[in-house]
Design a protein around this motif. Structure first.
Motif, PDB file in Angstrom:
ATOM      1  N   SER A 123      11.403   7.662 -77.448  1.00 27.38           N
ATOM      2  CA  SER A 123      12.240   6.948 -78.420  1.00 27.38           C
ATOM      3  C   SER A 123      11.392   6.263 -79.487  1.00 27.38           C
ATOM      4  O   SER A 123      11.771   6.217 -80.663  1.00 27.38           O
ATOM      5  N   PHE A 124      10.236   5.736 -79.072  1.00 31.26           N
ATOM      6  CA  PHE A 124       9.347   5.077 -80.032  1.00 31.26           C
ATOM      7  C   PHE A 124       8.811   6.066 -81.055  1.00 31.26           C
ATOM      8  O   PHE A 124       8.825   5.804 -82.264  1.00 31.26           O
ATOM      9  N   LEU A 125       8.338   7.226 -80.578  1.00 30.79           N
ATOM     10  CA  LEU A 125       7.857   8.243 -81.509  1.00 30.79           C
ATOM     11  C   LEU A 125       8.988   8.726 -82.403  1.00 30.79           C
ATOM     12  O   LEU A 125       8.800   8.917 -83.610  1.00 30.79           O
ATOM     13  N   GLY A 126      10.172   8.903 -81.820  1.00 27.70           N
ATOM     14  CA  GLY A 126      11.316   9.323 -82.612  1.00 27.70           C
ATOM     15  C   GLY A 126      11.649   8.340 -83.717  1.00 27.70           C
ATOM     16  O   GLY A 126      11.983   8.730 -84.842  1.00 27.70           O
ATOM     17  N   SER A 127      11.524   7.034 -83.411  1.00 31.89           N
ATOM     18  CA  SER A 127      11.806   6.014 -84.434  1.00 31.89           C
ATOM     19  C   SER A 127      10.762   6.059 -85.547  1.00 31.89           C
ATOM     20  O   SER A 127      11.088   5.849 -86.719  1.00 31.89           O
ATOM     21  N   MET A 128       9.509   6.361 -85.196  1.00 30.27           N
ATOM     22  CA  MET A 128       8.460   6.506 -86.213  1.00 30.27           C
ATOM     23  C   MET A 128       8.765   7.693 -87.128  1.00 30.27           C
ATOM     24  O   MET A 128       8.597   7.614 -88.356  1.00 30.27           O
ATOM     25  N   LEU A 129       9.222   8.780 -86.538  1.00 26.23           N
ATOM     26  CA  LEU A 129       9.538   9.968 -87.318  1.00 26.23           C
ATOM     27  C   LEU A 129      10.756   9.728 -88.223  1.00 26.23           C
ATOM     28  O   LEU A 129      10.781  10.178 -89.367  1.00 26.23           O
ATOM     29  N   ARG A 130      11.742   9.004 -87.703  1.00 27.37           N
ATOM     30  CA  ARG A 130      12.922   8.703 -88.518  1.00 27.37           C
ATOM     31  C   ARG A 130      12.551   7.816 -89.706  1.00 27.37           C
ATOM     32  O   ARG A 130      13.069   7.992 -90.813  1.00 27.37           O
ATOM     33  N   LYS A 131      11.656   6.858 -89.460  1.00 32.31           N
ATOM     34  CA  LYS A 131      11.204   6.010 -90.561  1.00 32.31           C
ATOM     35  C   LYS A 131      10.500   6.825 -91.636  1.00 32.31           C
ATOM     36  O   LYS A 131      10.530   6.469 -92.818  1.00 32.31           O
ATOM     37  N   GLY A 132       9.856   7.921 -91.221  1.00 32.43           N
ATOM     38  CA  GLY A 132       9.162   8.786 -92.168  1.00 32.43           C
ATOM     39  C   GLY A 132      10.068   9.786 -92.862  1.00 32.43           C
ATOM     40  O   GLY A 132       9.591  10.575 -93.681  1.00 32.43           O
ATOM     41  N   GLY A 133      11.345   9.787 -92.495  1.00 35.45           N
ATOM     42  CA  GLY A 133      12.305  10.671 -93.163  1.00 35.45           C
ATOM     43  C   GLY A 133      12.734  11.878 -92.368  1.00 35.45           C
ATOM     44  O   GLY A 133      13.455  12.738 -92.874  1.00 35.45           O
ATOM     45  N   VAL A 134      12.299  11.986 -91.101  1.00 33.79           N
ATOM     46  CA  VAL A 134      12.728  13.102 -90.256  1.00 33.79           C
ATOM     47  C   VAL A 134      14.029  12.686 -89.563  1.00 33.79           C
ATOM     48  O   VAL A 134      14.013  11.917 -88.599  1.00 33.79           O
ATOM     49  N   LEU A 135      15.146  13.189 -90.053  1.00 30.55           N
ATOM     50  CA  LEU A 135      16.452  12.772 -89.533  1.00 30.55           C
ATOM     51  C   LEU A 135      17.025  13.766 -88.527  1.00 30.55           C
ATOM     52  O   LEU A 135      17.917  13.424 -87.755  1.00 30.55           O
ATOM     53  N   THR A 136      16.525  14.992 -88.532  1.00 30.81           N
ATOM     54  CA  THR A 136      16.992  16.002 -87.586  1.00 30.81           C
ATOM     55  C   THR A 136      16.365  15.767 -86.215  1.00 30.81           C
ATOM     56  O   THR A 136      15.206  15.378 -86.111  1.00 30.81           O
ATOM     57  N   SER A 144      19.035   7.036 -82.410  1.00 27.61           N
ATOM     58  CA  SER A 144      20.110   7.101 -83.405  1.00 27.61           C
ATOM     59  C   SER A 144      19.733   6.396 -84.695  1.00 27.61           C
ATOM     60  O   SER A 144      20.398   6.550 -85.717  1.00 27.61           O
ATOM     61  N   SER A 145      18.665   5.587 -84.638  1.00 30.96           N
ATOM     62  CA  SER A 145      18.188   4.904 -85.845  1.00 30.96           C
ATOM     63  C   SER A 145      16.675   4.764 -85.743  1.00 30.96           C
ATOM     64  O   SER A 145      16.069   5.126 -84.732  1.00 30.96           O
ATOM     65  N   SER A 146      16.074   4.203 -86.776  1.00 29.98           N
ATOM     66  CA  SER A 146      14.626   3.999 -86.771  1.00 29.98           C
ATOM     67  C   SER A 146      14.235   2.694 -86.105  1.00 29.98           C
ATOM     68  O   SER A 146      13.063   2.346 -86.042  1.00 29.98           O
ATOM     69  N   SER A 147      15.197   1.951 -85.569  1.00 28.82           N
ATOM     70  CA  SER A 147      14.924   0.658 -84.945  1.00 28.82           C
ATOM     71  C   SER A 147      14.970   0.768 -83.433  1.00 28.82           C
ATOM     72  O   SER A 147      15.794   1.480 -82.864  1.00 28.82           O
ATOM     73  N   MET A 148      14.050   0.056 -82.769  1.00 31.12           N
ATOM     74  CA  MET A 148      14.027  -0.001 -81.310  1.00 31.12           C
ATOM     75  C   MET A 148      14.493  -1.353 -80.797  1.00 31.12           C
ATOM     76  O   MET A 148      14.444  -1.623 -79.602  1.00 31.12           O
ATOM     77  N   THR A 149      14.955  -2.215 -81.669  1.00 30.33           N
ATOM     78  CA  THR A 149      15.232  -3.601 -81.283  1.00 30.33           C
ATOM     79  C   THR A 149      16.353  -3.717 -80.262  1.00 30.33           C
ATOM     80  O   THR A 149      16.339  -4.597 -79.410  1.00 30.33           O
ATOM     81  N   SER A 150      17.335  -2.824 -80.339  1.00 28.72           N
ATOM     82  CA  SER A 150      18.486  -2.944 -79.439  1.00 28.72           C
ATOM     83  C   SER A 150      18.413  -1.981 -78.263  1.00 28.72           C
ATOM     84  O   SER A 150      19.362  -1.864 -77.494  1.00 28.72           O
ATOM     85  N   PHE A 151      17.272  -1.299 -78.123  1.00 27.09           N
ATOM     86  CA  PHE A 151      17.156  -0.289 -77.071  1.00 27.09           C
ATOM     87  C   PHE A 151      16.983  -0.957 -75.715  1.00 27.09           C
ATOM     88  O   PHE A 151      16.192  -1.875 -75.563  1.00 27.09           O
ATOM     89  N   SER A 152      17.726  -0.491 -74.716  1.00 32.11           N
ATOM     90  CA  SER A 152      17.621  -1.058 -73.370  1.00 32.11           C
ATOM     91  C   SER A 152      17.825   0.024 -72.330  1.00 32.11           C
ATOM     92  O   SER A 152      18.772   0.808 -72.418  1.00 32.11           O
ATOM     93  N   LEU A 153      16.940   0.062 -71.335  1.00 36.98           N
ATOM     94  CA  LEU A 153      17.080   1.014 -70.256  1.00 36.98           C
ATOM     95  C   LEU A 153      18.196   0.618 -69.298  1.00 36.98           C
ATOM     96  O   LEU A 153      18.581   1.399 -68.441  1.00 36.98           O
ATOM     97  N   CYS A 154      18.705  -0.591 -69.432  1.00 36.22           N
ATOM     98  CA  CYS A 154      19.789  -1.043 -68.569  1.00 36.22           C
ATOM     99  C   CYS A 154      21.151  -0.866 -69.233  1.00 36.22           C
ATOM    100  O   CYS A 154      22.176  -1.194 -68.647  1.00 36.22           O
ATOM    101  N   ALA A 155      21.173  -0.364 -70.464  1.00 37.44           N
ATOM    102  CA  ALA A 155      22.430  -0.167 -71.179  1.00 37.44           C
ATOM    103  C   ALA A 155      23.218   0.975 -70.553  1.00 37.44           C
ATOM    104  O   ALA A 155      22.637   1.927 -70.019  1.00 37.44           O
ATOM    105  N   PRO A 156      24.549   0.914 -70.604  1.00 41.17           N
ATOM    106  CA  PRO A 156      25.386   1.954 -69.985  1.00 41.17           C
ATOM    107  C   PRO A 156      25.083   3.349 -70.497  1.00 41.17           C
ATOM    108  O   PRO A 156      25.188   4.324 -69.746  1.00 41.17           O
ATOM    109  N   GLU A 157      24.694   3.480 -71.774  1.00 40.61           N
ATOM    110  CA  GLU A 157      24.444   4.817 -72.312  1.00 40.61           C
ATOM    111  C   GLU A 157      23.235   5.498 -71.672  1.00 40.61           C
ATOM    112  O   GLU A 157      23.035   6.705 -71.828  1.00 40.61           O
ATOM    113  N   MET A 158      22.392   4.720 -70.961  1.00 46.08           N
ATOM    114  CA  MET A 158      21.235   5.313 -70.308  1.00 46.08           C
ATOM    115  C   MET A 158      21.611   5.965 -68.982  1.00 46.08           C
ATOM    116  O   MET A 158      20.835   6.726 -68.410  1.00 46.08           O
ATOM    117  N   PHE A 159      22.813   5.659 -68.469  1.00 43.96           N
ATOM    118  CA  PHE A 159      23.214   6.201 -67.170  1.00 43.96           C
ATOM    119  C   PHE A 159      23.856   7.575 -67.359  1.00 43.96           C
ATOM    120  O   PHE A 159      25.016   7.801 -67.063  1.00 43.96           O
TER     121      PHE A 159
END
Length: 449
Positions: free
Chosen positions: A341-354, A411-426
């Motif tokens: 997810s961290f690498l993905g956020s770096m790529l999104r910040k660089g303009g890679v949206l796919t 889903s975005s270039s930010s990792m601030t709201s990412f949580s491994l305990c969030a329901p979407e991780m299950f």
């Protein structure tokens, strides 16, 4: 015979040694594989978000070609003749915590420690220091060691571990010092004041037996330790010479007081129970952060910025980049999610949206060290695990290989709201593989990749 002829062609060259070593490893690797039966194709993650091991009767692959003969060890045996050179000034009988020292030496063995330091070695080394501190002070009113004694005993601890095969650079690698045994700037260091200030029965109940599947997301022991540390850190007014650094000073005191709390728990709990609890707490901490270092993926961004379908240049650039990252160390399945997810956020910040992870078939296991050269990334379990050693197969790791689990694209270039305990991780998993990978396989390809 063909192998021998091929090797002869390289006689006298460095290639010969690599070639023969590769043949040796191919013949003697001892891999234990465990798979879910086909009927259980999909498994739901538990509510804690931790991947659970699947316990199925193992089958051994490949079959050893010389029946009746012992399998050669993958790694030299732990030294048995090396005598530790102790300071002679640490009045402690290390045999009283021999099991903990043996486990620490195995988890931090000389060549393996740099590869498993973040997940296996450093948490176990930290736990052994807490347990030593509790045992050393058990017959006194103090919960800490004096500075000079701490220096001497810390040197002895490292020497004893080294005599059992541990890497002597572990303290520096794991950022532990003798001052970790002294209580530092914590104002409460004696057991009487501690038990008058802290609700000790509540603390003991919370940390005696920890549920490894719940503690990281629905904590019980961690807040109890923090509450106790906060109470003893606030038991007297803290005066800072510089008011501008007051906040950082108080945080230092709070961390020192946590060490005192651990020492108290070590006095009250059996060594194995304390070690189990401390390791689970460490697992909660290390699995919250990706330990890998990422350089700016400039070439990947350049090749993938405008890609909408799988393209050779984009995937080649991405695979090359990840190939460099995965050489760093073994990581857990939960760390792999964060790293991807961290690498993905770096790529999104660089303009890679796919979602180029999907386009290029990037899986979670691609972010961890590879076992057999390629496509065999070993993801360690997020639960506390140890390096396993025996005389026949040497050192090995229990890998939690989640085959075909795609790396998550953020889903975005930010990792601030990412949580491994969030329901979407299950989410649902494809079947899980669990294998024991001998150190020789990891070591060979880590060195020659």
């Amino acid at each position: 015979m063909n192998c021998i002829k091929a090797a002869t062609l390289f006689k006298g060259s460095f290639c010969l040694y690599i070639f023969l070593l590769a043949i040796w490893i191919t013949k003697f690797l001892n891999v234990t594989a465990e798979k879910l039966p086909p009927a259980s194709q999909f498994v739901s993650l538990p509510s804690s978000g931790i991947f659970q091991p699947i316990e199925i009767s193992p089958s051994v692959l490949p079959t050893y070609p010389f029946p009746g003969k012992n399998l050669p060890p993958m790694y030299p045996s732990i030294p048995k003749t090396y005598k530790p050179v102790l300071t002679g000034r640490c009045p402690f009988n290390f045999s009283s915590i021999s099991n903990i020292m043996d486990k620490t030496a195995s988890d931090c063995s000389q060549l393996i420690a740099p590869l498993v330091g973040n997940v296996i070695c450093c948490p176990q080394f930290g736990s052994s220091l807490h347990i030593f501190q509790g045992h050393y002070t058990k017959d006194s009113d103090s919960l800490v060691l004096q500075n000079t004694t701490a220096d001497d005993c810390f040197l002895d601890i490292v020497e004893v571990l080294a005599s059992r095969g541990a890497n002597s650079s572990v303290p520096a690698m794991c950022s532990f010092k003798s001052s970790n045994l002294t209580g530092g700037s914590c104002p409460v260091k004696d057991i009487n004041t501690f038990e008058k200030t802290v609700n000790s029965s509540k603390l003991l109940d919370a940390c005696s037996i920890i549920d490894p599947l719940k503690e990281c997301c629905r904590s019980v022991c961690q807040p109890a330790i923090m509450e106790a540390a906060f109470k003893i850190s606030s038991s007297q007014s803290l005066v800072s010479e510089n008011t501008d650094t007051g906040l950082s000073t108080h945080m230092d005191v709070l961390n020192d007081c946590k060490g005192v709390v651990y020492s108290w728990l070590s006095r009250k709990l059996p060594s194995e129970a304390a070690d189990s609890s401390f390791r689970i707490l460490s697992a909660c901490k290390v699995n919250k952060v990706c330990p890998l270092e990422f350089k700016q993926p400039v070439e990947v961004i350049k090749a993938c910025r405008n890609v909408s379908a799988s393209g050779p240049s984009c995937c080649s650039s991405l695979n090359s980049y990840i190939g460099g990252v995965q050489r760093q160390m073994l990581i857990t399945n939960r760390q792999a999610i964060l790293c991807a997810s961290f690498l993905g956020s770096m790529l999104r910040k660089g303009g890679v949206l796919t979602d180029i992870y999907e386009l290029c078939d990037v899986d979670l296991k691609d972010f961890s060290l590879q076992a057999y050269g390629e496509n065999e990334g070993c993801l360690l379990r997020s639960l506390p695990a140890d390096v396993v050693y025996d005389n026949s197969s040497g050192f090995s790791f229990t890998c939690d290989l989640s085959d075909n689990i795609a790396a998550p694209w953020p889903s975005s270039s930010s990792m601030t709201s990412f949580s491994l305990c969030a329901p979407e991780m299950f989410t649902a998993l494809h079947y899980q593989n669990q294998r024991r990978i001998p150190w020789a396989a990891m070591g060979f390809f880590w060195i020659f990749l």
